[in-house]
Design a protein around this motif. Structure first.
Motif, PDB file in Angstrom:
ATOM      1  N   GLN A  23      -1.556   2.401 -14.075  1.00  0.00           N
ATOM      2  CA  GLN A  23      -0.870   1.517 -13.131  1.00  0.00           C
ATOM      3  C   GLN A  23      -1.900   0.802 -12.280  1.00  0.00           C
ATOM      4  O   GLN A  23      -2.800   1.432 -11.702  1.00  0.00           O
ATOM      5  CB  GLN A  23       0.107   2.313 -12.244  1.00  0.00           C
ATOM      6  N   CYS A  24      -1.804  -0.523 -12.223  1.00  0.00           N
ATOM      7  CA  CYS A  24      -2.757  -1.351 -11.488  1.00  0.00           C
ATOM      8  C   CYS A  24      -2.080  -1.987 -10.281  1.00  0.00           C
ATOM      9  O   CYS A  24      -0.903  -2.333 -10.327  1.00  0.00           O
ATOM     10  CB  CYS A  24      -3.313  -2.457 -12.391  1.00  0.00           C
ATOM     11  N   LYS A  25      -2.840  -2.158  -9.219  1.00  0.00           N
ATOM     12  CA  LYS A  25      -2.301  -2.787  -8.024  1.00  0.00           C
ATOM     13  C   LYS A  25      -2.047  -4.281  -8.220  1.00  0.00           C
ATOM     14  O   LYS A  25      -1.172  -4.851  -7.569  1.00  0.00           O
ATOM     15  CB  LYS A  25      -3.262  -2.586  -6.851  1.00  0.00           C
ATOM     16  N   GLU A  32       0.797  -1.224   0.000  1.00  0.00           N
ATOM     17  CA  GLU A  32       0.000   0.000   0.000  1.00  0.00           C
ATOM     18  C   GLU A  32       0.838   1.286   0.000  1.00  0.00           C
ATOM     19  O   GLU A  32       0.506   2.235  -0.718  1.00  0.00           O
ATOM     20  CB  GLU A  32      -0.976   0.002   1.174  1.00  0.00           C
ATOM     21  N   GLY A  51       1.751  -5.071  -8.678  1.00  0.00           N
ATOM     22  CA  GLY A  51       1.041  -4.672  -9.879  1.00  0.00           C
ATOM     23  C   GLY A  51       1.943  -4.515 -11.095  1.00  0.00           C
ATOM     24  O   GLY A  51       3.027  -5.082 -11.199  1.00  0.00           O
ATOM     25  N   ASN A  65      -4.951   1.859  -9.986  1.00  0.00           N
ATOM     26  CA  ASN A  65      -4.560   2.635  -8.815  1.00  0.00           C
ATOM     27  C   ASN A  65      -4.289   4.077  -9.247  1.00  0.00           C
ATOM     28  O   ASN A  65      -4.692   5.028  -8.581  1.00  0.00           O
ATOM     29  CB  ASN A  65      -3.304   2.037  -8.183  1.00  0.00           C
ATOM     30  N   PRO A 107      10.129  -0.227  -6.728  1.00  0.00           N
ATOM     31  CA  PRO A 107       9.302  -0.135  -5.510  1.00  0.00           C
ATOM     32  C   PRO A 107      10.091   0.170  -4.249  1.00  0.00           C
ATOM     33  O   PRO A 107       9.512   0.546  -3.237  1.00  0.00           O
ATOM     34  CB  PRO A 107       8.651  -1.527  -5.427  1.00  0.00           C
ATOM     35  N   TYR A 155       3.703   1.825  -1.337  1.00  0.00           N
ATOM     36  CA  TYR A 155       4.204   1.959  -2.716  1.00  0.00           C
ATOM     37  C   TYR A 155       3.102   2.487  -3.635  1.00  0.00           C
ATOM     38  O   TYR A 155       3.320   3.437  -4.392  1.00  0.00           O
ATOM     39  CB  TYR A 155       4.719   0.603  -3.188  1.00  0.00           C
ATOM     40  N   HIS A 156       1.926   1.893  -3.568  1.00  0.00           N
ATOM     41  CA  HIS A 156       0.834   2.325  -4.437  1.00  0.00           C
ATOM     42  C   HIS A 156       0.389   3.755  -4.118  1.00  0.00           C
ATOM     43  O   HIS A 156       0.023   4.512  -5.024  1.00  0.00           O
ATOM     44  CB  HIS A 156      -0.340   1.352  -4.325  1.00  0.00           C
ATOM     45  N   SER A 193       1.385  -8.395  -5.914  1.00  0.00           N
ATOM     46  CA  SER A 193       0.795  -7.277  -5.183  1.00  0.00           C
ATOM     47  C   SER A 193       1.403  -5.930  -5.566  1.00  0.00           C
ATOM     48  O   SER A 193       0.847  -4.884  -5.232  1.00  0.00           O
ATOM     49  CB  SER A 193       0.954  -7.492  -3.673  1.00  0.00           C
ATOM     50  N   ILE A 229       7.405   3.741 -10.488  1.00  0.00           N
ATOM     51  CA  ILE A 229       6.673   2.495 -10.718  1.00  0.00           C
ATOM     52  C   ILE A 229       7.653   1.351 -10.873  1.00  0.00           C
ATOM     53  O   ILE A 229       7.457   0.262 -10.312  1.00  0.00           O
ATOM     54  CB  ILE A 229       5.797   2.620 -11.979  1.00  0.00           C
ATOM     55  N   ILE A 253       2.797   6.084  -5.821  1.00  0.00           N
ATOM     56  CA  ILE A 253       2.537   6.172  -7.259  1.00  0.00           C
ATOM     57  C   ILE A 253       1.333   7.078  -7.521  1.00  0.00           C
ATOM     58  O   ILE A 253       1.350   7.908  -8.439  1.00  0.00           O
ATOM     59  CB  ILE A 253       2.305   4.773  -7.855  1.00  0.00           C
TER      60      ILE A 253
END
Length: 234
Positions: free
Chosen positions: A101-103, A41, A193, A79, A231, A43-44, A191, A228, A47
């Motif tokens: 960008q997707c999780k 989380e 992504g 995300n 991480p 990291y996301h 996880s 991205i 982003i």
């Protein structure tokens, strides 16, 4: 499968439960080290913040947002998603950029130019593997694929050229969906992504002109792309 000899049947019935238990324990121990969605989380979130901070004007370029169809958002569950049309205010140049960008890497697997543009009525007329210069002088070249699509409209034929590459965190910039699917199948990477980058121009620009536009539009987005990819970056 050949049937087991009768002499071994009783032994298998006795040891099978023990083997199954040992396998489950082993799997639990192995999976204990895998990063979870909760671990990823921060990291996301980073982003997402960087995507909101990308400049909308720079150099001669100004932009406006391009609405993303609800169906695409529901498919991707992004995300972070950046979709903008850019116009050079001093020249005739124009292009668009999409960064999504997707999780979960698996959510990106269906978002692929040959799928998306064909579904919108375009015909793929050319595909070419490309390498563009890296995001800075020391960076490795960017591997990708350039797709050409044609469509007939009320105003006549139109052509789009889509420069496409993908990002797998901890792996790098990759040219095709195979690496993204590998990440989606790997519990240690899933996880984190994955992401896709597209720079879209029309058929009025030659290869050299497209490459200049590609470089000019990507440069201000380098912090987002690099974050991205890595991480572990602060």
């Amino acid at each position: 499968m050949n049937p087991k000899p009768p002499a071994s049947s009783r032994w298998l019935r006795l040891v099978a439960p023990a083997l199954a238990s040992a396998l489950l324990v082993g799997m639990a121990v192995a999976n204990a080290g895998f990063p979870t969605a909760e671990d990823a989380e921060p990291y996301h979130a980073r982003i997402m913040d960087l995507s909101l901070e990308t400049p909308t004007t720079f150099g001669p370029w100004e932009s406006r947002p391009i609405p993303v169809p609800t169906s695409a958002v529901e498919l991707l569950r992004p995300n972070a998603m950046l979709s903008r049309q850019f116009r050079d205010t001093t020249d005739r140049r124009h292009a668009s950029i999409l960064i999504v960008q997707c999780k979960d890497a698996r959510d990106l697997s269906g978002h692929w130019p040959p799928n998306c543009y064909k579904a919108s009525g375009y015909t793929q007329t050319h595909v070419e593997s490309r390498e563009w210069p890296g995001l800075d002088p020391q960076a490795a070249p960017i591997p990708g694929v350039e797709y050409t699509f044609d469509i007939e409209t009320e105003d006549g034929p139109e052509r789009l050229v889509v420069a496409n590459f993908l990002i797998v965190p901890g792996v790098g910039l990759v040219p095709d969906m195979a690496s993204v699917r590998d990440a989606g199948a790997d519990p240690q990477r899933r996880s984190l992504g994955a992401a896709q980058v597209q720079v879209v121009t029309d058929g009025s620009f030659n290869r050299a002109e497209r490459d200049v536009i590609f470089a000019e539009l990507l440069e201000p987005h380098a912090p987002l792309i690099n974050a991205i990819f890595d991480p572990a970056a602060p």
